[in-house]
Structure formats: structure tokens, C-alpha cells
Design a protein around this motif. Structure first.
Motif, PDB file in Angstrom:
ATOM      1  N   HIS A  34       8.321 -53.259  25.966  1.00 52.37           N
ATOM      2  CA  HIS A  34       7.284 -53.209  24.934  1.00 52.37           C
ATOM      3  C   HIS A  34       7.403 -54.409  23.995  1.00 52.37           C
ATOM      4  O   HIS A  34       8.452 -55.042  23.919  1.00 52.37           O
ATOM      5  CB  HIS A  34       7.356 -51.892  24.127  1.00 52.37           C
ATOM      6  CG  HIS A  34       8.608 -51.725  23.313  1.00 52.37           C
ATOM      7  ND1 HIS A  34       9.746 -51.115  23.796  1.00 52.37           N
ATOM      8  CD2 HIS A  34       8.914 -52.087  22.034  1.00 52.37           C
ATOM      9  CE1 HIS A  34      10.677 -51.102  22.870  1.00 52.37           C
ATOM     10  NE2 HIS A  34      10.212 -51.697  21.782  1.00 52.37           N
ATOM     11  N   ARG A  36       7.773 -55.758  20.371  1.00 51.26           N
ATOM     12  CA  ARG A  36       8.294 -55.219  19.108  1.00 51.26           C
ATOM     13  C   ARG A  36       8.002 -56.194  17.979  1.00 51.26           C
ATOM     14  O   ARG A  36       8.304 -57.394  18.089  1.00 51.26           O
ATOM     15  CB  ARG A  36       9.807 -55.019  19.242  1.00 51.26           C
ATOM     16  CG  ARG A  36      10.450 -54.358  18.026  1.00 51.26           C
ATOM     17  CD  ARG A  36      11.964 -54.386  18.114  1.00 51.26           C
ATOM     18  NE  ARG A  36      12.460 -55.750  18.010  1.00 51.26           N
ATOM     19  CZ  ARG A  36      13.620 -56.179  18.532  1.00 51.26           C
ATOM     20  NH1 ARG A  36      14.385 -55.352  19.198  1.00 51.26           N
ATOM     21  NH2 ARG A  36      13.995 -57.432  18.392  1.00 51.26           N
ATOM     22  N   GLU A  90       7.450 -48.545  20.881  1.00 45.33           N
ATOM     23  CA  GLU A  90       8.052 -49.303  19.780  1.00 45.33           C
ATOM     24  C   GLU A  90       8.331 -48.380  18.593  1.00 45.33           C
ATOM     25  O   GLU A  90       9.431 -48.391  18.023  1.00 45.33           O
ATOM     26  CB  GLU A  90       7.088 -50.418  19.344  1.00 45.33           C
ATOM     27  CG  GLU A  90       7.579 -51.251  18.179  1.00 45.33           C
ATOM     28  CD  GLU A  90       6.463 -52.006  17.465  1.00 45.33           C
ATOM     29  OE1 GLU A  90       5.273 -51.669  17.661  1.00 45.33           O
ATOM     30  OE2 GLU A  90       6.778 -52.942  16.712  1.00 45.33           O
ATOM     31  N   GLU A  91       7.353 -47.564  18.240  1.00 45.05           N
ATOM     32  CA  GLU A  91       7.501 -46.693  17.067  1.00 45.05           C
ATOM     33  C   GLU A  91       8.572 -45.619  17.269  1.00 45.05           C
ATOM     34  O   GLU A  91       9.352 -45.331  16.363  1.00 45.05           O
ATOM     35  CB  GLU A  91       6.153 -46.038  16.738  1.00 45.05           C
ATOM     36  CG  GLU A  91       5.136 -47.026  16.215  1.00 45.05           C
ATOM     37  CD  GLU A  91       3.719 -46.477  16.219  1.00 45.05           C
ATOM     38  OE1 GLU A  91       2.807 -47.230  15.838  1.00 45.05           O
ATOM     39  OE2 GLU A  91       3.512 -45.309  16.611  1.00 45.05           O
ATOM     40  N   GLU A  93      11.235 -45.816  19.140  1.00 45.34           N
ATOM     41  CA  GLU A  93      12.549 -46.467  19.026  1.00 45.34           C
ATOM     42  C   GLU A  93      12.889 -46.748  17.572  1.00 45.34           C
ATOM     43  O   GLU A  93      14.011 -46.551  17.125  1.00 45.34           O
ATOM     44  CB  GLU A  93      12.562 -47.787  19.821  1.00 45.34           C
ATOM     45  CG  GLU A  93      12.658 -47.609  21.310  1.00 45.34           C
ATOM     46  CD  GLU A  93      13.898 -46.844  21.722  1.00 45.34           C
ATOM     47  OE1 GLU A  93      15.013 -47.230  21.341  1.00 45.34           O
ATOM     48  OE2 GLU A  93      13.751 -45.827  22.421  1.00 45.34           O
ATOM     49  N   ARG A  94      11.886 -47.244  16.835  1.00 46.96           N
ATOM     50  CA  ARG A  94      12.111 -47.594  15.422  1.00 46.96           C
ATOM     51  C   ARG A  94      12.497 -46.364  14.597  1.00 46.96           C
ATOM     52  O   ARG A  94      13.421 -46.397  13.790  1.00 46.96           O
ATOM     53  CB  ARG A  94      10.836 -48.221  14.824  1.00 46.96           C
ATOM     54  CG  ARG A  94      10.489 -49.627  15.315  1.00 46.96           C
ATOM     55  CD  ARG A  94      11.184 -50.711  14.522  1.00 46.96           C
ATOM     56  NE  ARG A  94      11.148 -50.496  13.086  1.00 46.96           N
ATOM     57  CZ  ARG A  94      10.135 -50.846  12.293  1.00 46.96           C
ATOM     58  NH1 ARG A  94       9.072 -51.452  12.798  1.00 46.96           N
ATOM     59  NH2 ARG A  94      10.183 -50.621  10.997  1.00 46.96           N
TER      60      ARG A  94
END
Ligand SMILES: [Zn+2]
Length: 243
Positions: A34, A36, A90-91, A93-94
Motif C-alpha cells: 500500500h 503510506r 494504511e489506516e 496499520e497506523r
């Protein structure tokens, strides 16, 4: 004897890999490729933008519990005008990394879910909570906000509910909140430069949530900006327990 031990270890790793999807080992999860965006961690570390390639990532603390709480849809009892969004890789993981940065005392496992909605009815509000649900909006992932501090603030609202009235009154005193005799409303007598952001000047609770979150993530910053508030939290934090 040594040979037998190595054979055993080898057998165990093959078994562990075969048992998990994408060949990731125990305590790891697969991150899909993805894009980032750049961001700052809660402690202020800069993480550059990157095209993340698929890889096995070590699970941050609490991964299994919190991964199961990243929910789709709208929480129960939520404003119907706030539109549903969906999580990107991405979100996810964040958020899981950010939760890994936060201490156990803020991570109330009674939370039924962290939901992903588009925009708050209050413009530029990054997050909100009600009953047992937390909501993150689009702007929480933008350059404008530090996601870990946003989550830390929101989870501190939950912690606040577990404090007695006497303890919160003690915080208000240390943070110099007093009732204004003209309006009958609470007003802080700390100068503006002793607040982490203007939001904290809205009420003792908003002040408390900003300060406690910063105490855990960047303690030196809080100590420098509001030393009396730092000392109060430092003296009380040992008594707080996760509900
Ligand atoms: Zn708040």
C-alpha cells in the motif's frame, strides 16, 4: 543432543509458518502492499512516505485484541447524518501501531469498537466517542493531526469517567480552573501558552484529555509547558487502573 534440539526448533518453525496465512510467524501479521503517507508517531518521530511492499510485520502490543475492534459501519446510537467510510490497509496499520504506543491504562477493553466515518458534524473534529464506541474521521489521518495523540485524547475521555468527582476536582485545582463569579462557568487561570492547544481551554475535561495523553507520549513536552499539571498527573497516575 545439540542436533536433536536444532531439529526440533526447525520442525517447530516449519509448523508455525504452515499454520499462519502468508507464511508469517507467530506474533506477526501480513501487511498488504500500500501507499503510506508521511506521518509523526506519538513521540514525535517522523515516518516518511513510502510505497510499502507486502511483508510480515511484528504485531504491536495488544494487536490481537484491537485488530478485532476495528469495525465497519456506524456505531449504535450515532448521528445518522455522519457518513460511513471504510478502513484502508494504511489506516489499519497506523491505528494498530498508534494503539501499541499507548499505555494499558488508556486501553479500556470495554470499548466495543473503533469505527471509521468520513466527516464529523463539527468541522475538523478528528475523533469522537459515545457510550462504548470510538470514531475516527478522515482528518485524523491527515497532516493536520498526530493520530496517536488523537486516539490518546479520545481514550482519556474513557479514563476520565473512572475518576471520582473529588479526584477530578483536585485536577481542576492543580490546572487552575475556577468558577467565574460573573458567568458561573469554569474558566482556566493558566495562560494560553500553558495549554498544548486551544482545544484544552474549552473545558477541564478537554484540558485533562490533552494533558494525560501528552504525559504518556511526550512527557518532557508536558513538563515544560505545564509543570504543575505534569506533577499532578505524575502523582495520580499510579492509582489509575483500567476499568
Ligand atoms: Zn475531547
Amino acid at each position: 543432543m545439540r542436533v536433536c534440539f536444532l531439529l526440533f526448533v526447525g520442525f517447530f518453525s516449519i509448523f508455525a509458518n504452515a499454520a499462519s496465512p502468508n507464511g508469517c510467524g507467530k506474533g506477526q501479521h501480513w501487511v498488504k502492499p500500500h501507499a503510506r503517507r508521511a506521518y509523526y508517531r506519538g513521540d514525535g518521530t517522523y515516518v516518511r512516505a513510502s510505497n510499502v511492499v507486502g511483508h510480515c510485520q511484528s504485531n504491536p502490543p495488544g494487536y490481537d485484541v484491537w485488530n478485532a475492534k476495528l469495525m465497519n459501519g456506524r456505531p449504535r446510537y450515532w448521528h445518522p447524518k455522519e457518513e460511513i467510510s471504510s478502513w484502508t490497509d494504511e489506516e489499519r496499520e497506523r491505528v494498530l501501531e498508534a494503539l501499541g504506543e499507548l499505555p494499558a491504562v488508556l486501553k479500556d477493553e470495554g470499548i466495543d469498537g473503533i469505527f471509521r466515518l468520513k466527516n464529523a458534524l463539527i468541522p475538523d473534529n478528528p475523533a469522537s466517542n459515545s457510550f462504548s464506541s470510538v470514531v475516527l474521521y478522515d482528518v485524523a489521518f491527515s497532516k493536520q493531526f498526530n493520530l496517536t495523540q488523537v486516539l490518546g485524547h479520545e481514550l482519556t475521555h474513557r479514563l476520565r469517567k473512572s475518576l471520582s468527582d473529588a479526584e477530578f476536582a483536585s485536577f481542576q485545582k492543580a490546572a487552575k480552573w475556577k468558577v467565574d463569579p460573573k458567568t458561573g462557568l469554569l474558566r482556566s487561570h493558566r495562560p494560553e501558552n500553558q495549554f498544548l492547544r486551544r482545544n484544552g481551554m474549552l473545558s477541564p475535561e478537554e484540558d485533562f484529555c490533552d494533558d494525560v495523553s501528552m504525559y504518556f507520549l511526550q512527557p518532557n513536552k508536558l513538563k515544560q509547558i505545564a509543570p504543575k499539571v505534569f506533577d499532578w498527573i505524575d502523582n495520580h497516575v499510579k492509582l489509575w487502573r483500567v476499568k
